[in-house]
Motif scaffolding. Structure first.
Motif, PDB file in Angstrom:
ATOM      1  N   PRO A   1      38.968  79.558  81.445  1.00  0.00           N
ATOM      2  CA  PRO A   1      40.309  79.882  81.962  1.00  0.00           C
ATOM      3  C   PRO A   1      41.451  79.256  81.159  1.00  0.00           C
ATOM      4  N   GLU A   2      41.167  78.204  80.377  1.00  0.00           N
ATOM      5  CA  GLU A   2      42.218  77.647  79.503  1.00  0.00           C
ATOM      6  C   GLU A   2      41.929  77.978  78.038  1.00  0.00           C
ATOM      7  N   GLY A   3      41.090  79.040  77.858  1.00  0.00           N
ATOM      8  CA  GLY A   3      40.687  79.406  76.504  1.00  0.00           C
ATOM      9  C   GLY A   3      41.788  80.086  75.717  1.00  0.00           C
ATOM     10  N   GLU A   4      41.472  80.461  74.471  1.00  0.00           N
ATOM     11  CA  GLU A   4      42.529  80.876  73.530  1.00  0.00           C
ATOM     12  C   GLU A   4      43.328  82.090  73.989  1.00  0.00           C
ATOM     13  N   HIS A   5      42.730  82.963  74.801  1.00  0.00           N
ATOM     14  CA  HIS A   5      43.490  84.141  75.250  1.00  0.00           C
ATOM     15  C   HIS A   5      44.554  83.776  76.265  1.00  0.00           C
ATOM     16  N   HIS A   6      44.517  82.539  76.780  1.00  0.00           N
ATOM     17  CA  HIS A   6      45.480  82.070  77.788  1.00  0.00           C
ATOM     18  C   HIS A   6      46.488  81.085  77.208  1.00  0.00           C
ATOM     19  N   TRP A   7      46.293  80.660  75.942  1.00  0.00           N
ATOM     20  CA  TRP A   7      47.158  79.618  75.378  1.00  0.00           C
ATOM     21  C   TRP A   7      48.639  79.981  75.461  1.00  0.00           C
ATOM     22  N   SER A   8      48.947  81.299  75.245  1.00  0.00           N
ATOM     23  CA  SER A   8      50.362  81.681  75.122  1.00  0.00           C
ATOM     24  C   SER A   8      51.125  81.522  76.443  1.00  0.00           C
ATOM     25  N   LYS A   9      50.404  81.327  77.543  1.00  0.00           N
ATOM     26  CA  LYS A   9      51.097  81.139  78.833  1.00  0.00           C
ATOM     27  C   LYS A   9      51.903  79.837  78.822  1.00  0.00           C
ATOM     28  N   HIS A  10      51.290  78.792  78.230  1.00  0.00           N
ATOM     29  CA  HIS A  10      52.019  77.503  78.176  1.00  0.00           C
ATOM     30  C   HIS A  10      52.601  77.251  76.797  1.00  0.00           C
ATOM     31  N   TYR A  11      52.052  77.935  75.774  1.00  0.00           N
ATOM     32  CA  TYR A  11      52.472  77.716  74.389  1.00  0.00           C
ATOM     33  C   TYR A  11      52.849  79.059  73.775  1.00  0.00           C
ATOM     34  N   PRO A  12      54.112  79.469  73.924  1.00  0.00           N
ATOM     35  CA  PRO A  12      54.510  80.841  73.546  1.00  0.00           C
ATOM     36  C   PRO A  12      54.241  81.202  72.087  1.00  0.00           C
ATOM     37  N   TYR A  13      54.343  80.210  71.157  1.00  0.00           N
ATOM     38  CA  TYR A  13      54.103  80.538  69.742  1.00  0.00           C
ATOM     39  C   TYR A  13      52.688  81.088  69.532  1.00  0.00           C
ATOM     40  N   CYS A  14      51.745  80.660  70.406  1.00  0.00           N
ATOM     41  CA  CYS A  14      50.346  81.109  70.231  1.00  0.00           C
ATOM     42  C   CYS A  14      50.239  82.629  70.342  1.00  0.00           C
ATOM     43  N   GLY A  15      51.230  83.258  70.987  1.00  0.00           N
ATOM     44  CA  GLY A  15      51.250  84.719  71.106  1.00  0.00           C
ATOM     45  C   GLY A  15      52.193  85.357  70.106  1.00  0.00           C
ATOM     46  N   GLY A  16      52.702  84.546  69.164  1.00  0.00           N
ATOM     47  CA  GLY A  16      53.714  85.028  68.220  1.00  0.00           C
ATOM     48  C   GLY A  16      53.142  85.469  66.888  1.00  0.00           C
ATOM     49  N   ALA A  17      54.014  85.487  65.872  1.00  0.00           N
ATOM     50  CA  ALA A  17      53.632  85.960  64.533  1.00  0.00           C
ATOM     51  C   ALA A  17      53.162  84.784  63.671  1.00  0.00           C
ATOM     52  N   PHE A  18      52.685  85.128  62.489  1.00  0.00           N
ATOM     53  CA  PHE A  18      52.271  84.136  61.480  1.00  0.00           C
ATOM     54  C   PHE A  18      51.206  83.168  62.014  1.00  0.00           C
ATOM     55  N   GLN A  19      50.287  83.702  62.791  1.00  0.00           N
ATOM     56  CA  GLN A  19      49.259  82.844  63.390  1.00  0.00           C
ATOM     57  C   GLN A  19      48.053  82.659  62.467  1.00  0.00           C
ATOM     58  N   SER A  20      47.374  81.548  62.678  1.00  0.00           N
ATOM     59  CA  SER A  20      46.147  81.202  61.934  1.00  0.00           C
ATOM     60  C   SER A  20      45.046  80.894  62.933  1.00  0.00           C
ATOM     61  N   PRO A  21      43.761  81.033  62.518  1.00  0.00           N
ATOM     62  CA  PRO A  21      43.306  81.414  61.186  1.00  0.00           C
ATOM     63  C   PRO A  21      43.375  82.926  60.989  1.00  0.00           C
ATOM     64  N   ILE A  22      42.939  83.367  59.798  1.00  0.00           N
ATOM     65  CA  ILE A  22      42.844  84.794  59.515  1.00  0.00           C
ATOM     66  C   ILE A  22      41.513  85.084  58.821  1.00  0.00           C
ATOM     67  N   ASP A  23      41.137  86.366  58.819  1.00  0.00           N
ATOM     68  CA  ASP A  23      40.001  86.820  58.013  1.00  0.00           C
ATOM     69  C   ASP A  23      40.561  87.137  56.633  1.00  0.00           C
TER      70      ASP A  23
END
Ligand SMILES: NS(=O)(=O)c1c(F)c(F)c(S(=O)(=O)CCO)c(N[C@H]2CCc3ccccc32)c1F
Ligand SMILES: [Zn+2]
Length: 263
Positions: free
Chosen positions: A9-31
């Motif tokens: 429930p606090e996994g990466e798909h939920h991070w942006s709820k408390h940490y808005p940048y996590c749902g933003g652009a220029f995110q890492s890592p990448i393939d």
């Protein structure tokens, strides 16, 4: 900040709820896909200073609940970038004994067993990590992909102390050693792109350098890291294993990945 995990429930798909940048652009890592790559002849070999630490120096090896980290002295820095980037800490991301692939960056969808990050901040412009961590030119992270194979004596310099930091917030002092020995032989071949912290708060503040060549550690060394640690405190009744601490690859959008090598 609020607690976050890599699963549940606090996994990466939920991070942006408390940490808005996590749902933003220029995110890492990448393939890092071949079709994204562009050779850039201006990319110079990475030059590092004072990475060869004397055993008389003590480093703090710690379990911060998300990773195992080693604090680094501020004399260590990268000297080949436009500004001086001073070392702060290094840490790892890994899989689990059942799934020995836990790197964050992947290369043409190949996920490596683990990945090491050496985190530096722009000390020309900011006094410390905390002031640099959310600035677009704040951080530079050196990434090393790790495969299971030959035993790696450099890793042993800290792995032999890892049973002293089994639980969250445990720390031990370890003798300094040559941090350069943890990096691949060639510092002139690397991928370069603009990205973010791969953990909350996911600030888009990182100039990423991922070395082309991986290093190896033995299976036992991998298991020492992947099975020896817990993200829970020592006194907690139900220990929570610390493994699989990697974020999935993020959208590249219109970003270009530069490479310092031709073929
Ligand atoms: N993959 S990564 O390079 O983006 C990255 C991590 F993956 C990671 F786990 C950490 S951490 O400090 O161990 C725990 C969460 O911050 C940091 N720590 C950085 C971020 C904030 C901060 C402040 C002081 C010292 C180090 C760091 C980090 F930069
Ligand atoms: Zn990291």
């Amino acid at each position: 900040g609020a607690k976050w995990t890599y699963n549940g429930p606090e996994g990466e798909h939920h991070w942006s709820k408390h940490y808005p940048y996590c749902g933003g652009a220029f995110q890492s890592p990448i393939d890092i896909k071949s079709e994204l790559l562009r050779f850039d002849p201006t990319l110079r070999p990475i030059e590092i200073q004072n990475y060869n630490l004397s055993p008389n120096e003590q480093l703090t090896l710690g379990n911060n609940g998300h990773s195992v980290q080693i604090s680094l002295p501020s004399k260590m820095h990268i000297s080949s970038l436009p500004h001086r980037y001073t070392a702060a800490q290094l840490h790892f991301h890994w899989g689990s004994s059942g799934r020995p692939s836990g790197s964050e960056h992947t290369v043409n969808s190949k996920q490596y067993a683990a990945e090491m990050h050496v985190v530096h901040f722009n000390s020309d412009k900011y006094p410390n990590m905390s002031m640099a961590v959310d600035k677009s030119d704040g951080l530079a992270v050196l990434g090393v992909l790790i495969e299971v194979g030959e035993f790696n004596p450099a890793f042993e310099k800290f792995l032999r102390f890892i049973n002293g930091i089994k639980y969250r917030d445990q720390r031990v002092q370890v003798p300094g050693f040559n941090i350069r020995a943890l990096l691949p032989a060639r510092l002139d071949e690397y991928y370069r792109y603009d990205g973010s912290l791969t953990t909350p708060p996911c600030y888009p503040s990182v100039l990423w350098t991922i070395f082309r060549n991986h290093v190896t550690i033995s299976r036992k060394q991998f298991l020492d890291m992947a099975t020896g640690l817990y993200s829970s405190h020592a006194q907690e009744s139900s220990p929570v294993p610390l493994n699989g601490n990697f974020r999935k690859p993020q959208l590249v959008d219109s970003r270009v990945v530069l490479v310092s090598f031709k073929e």
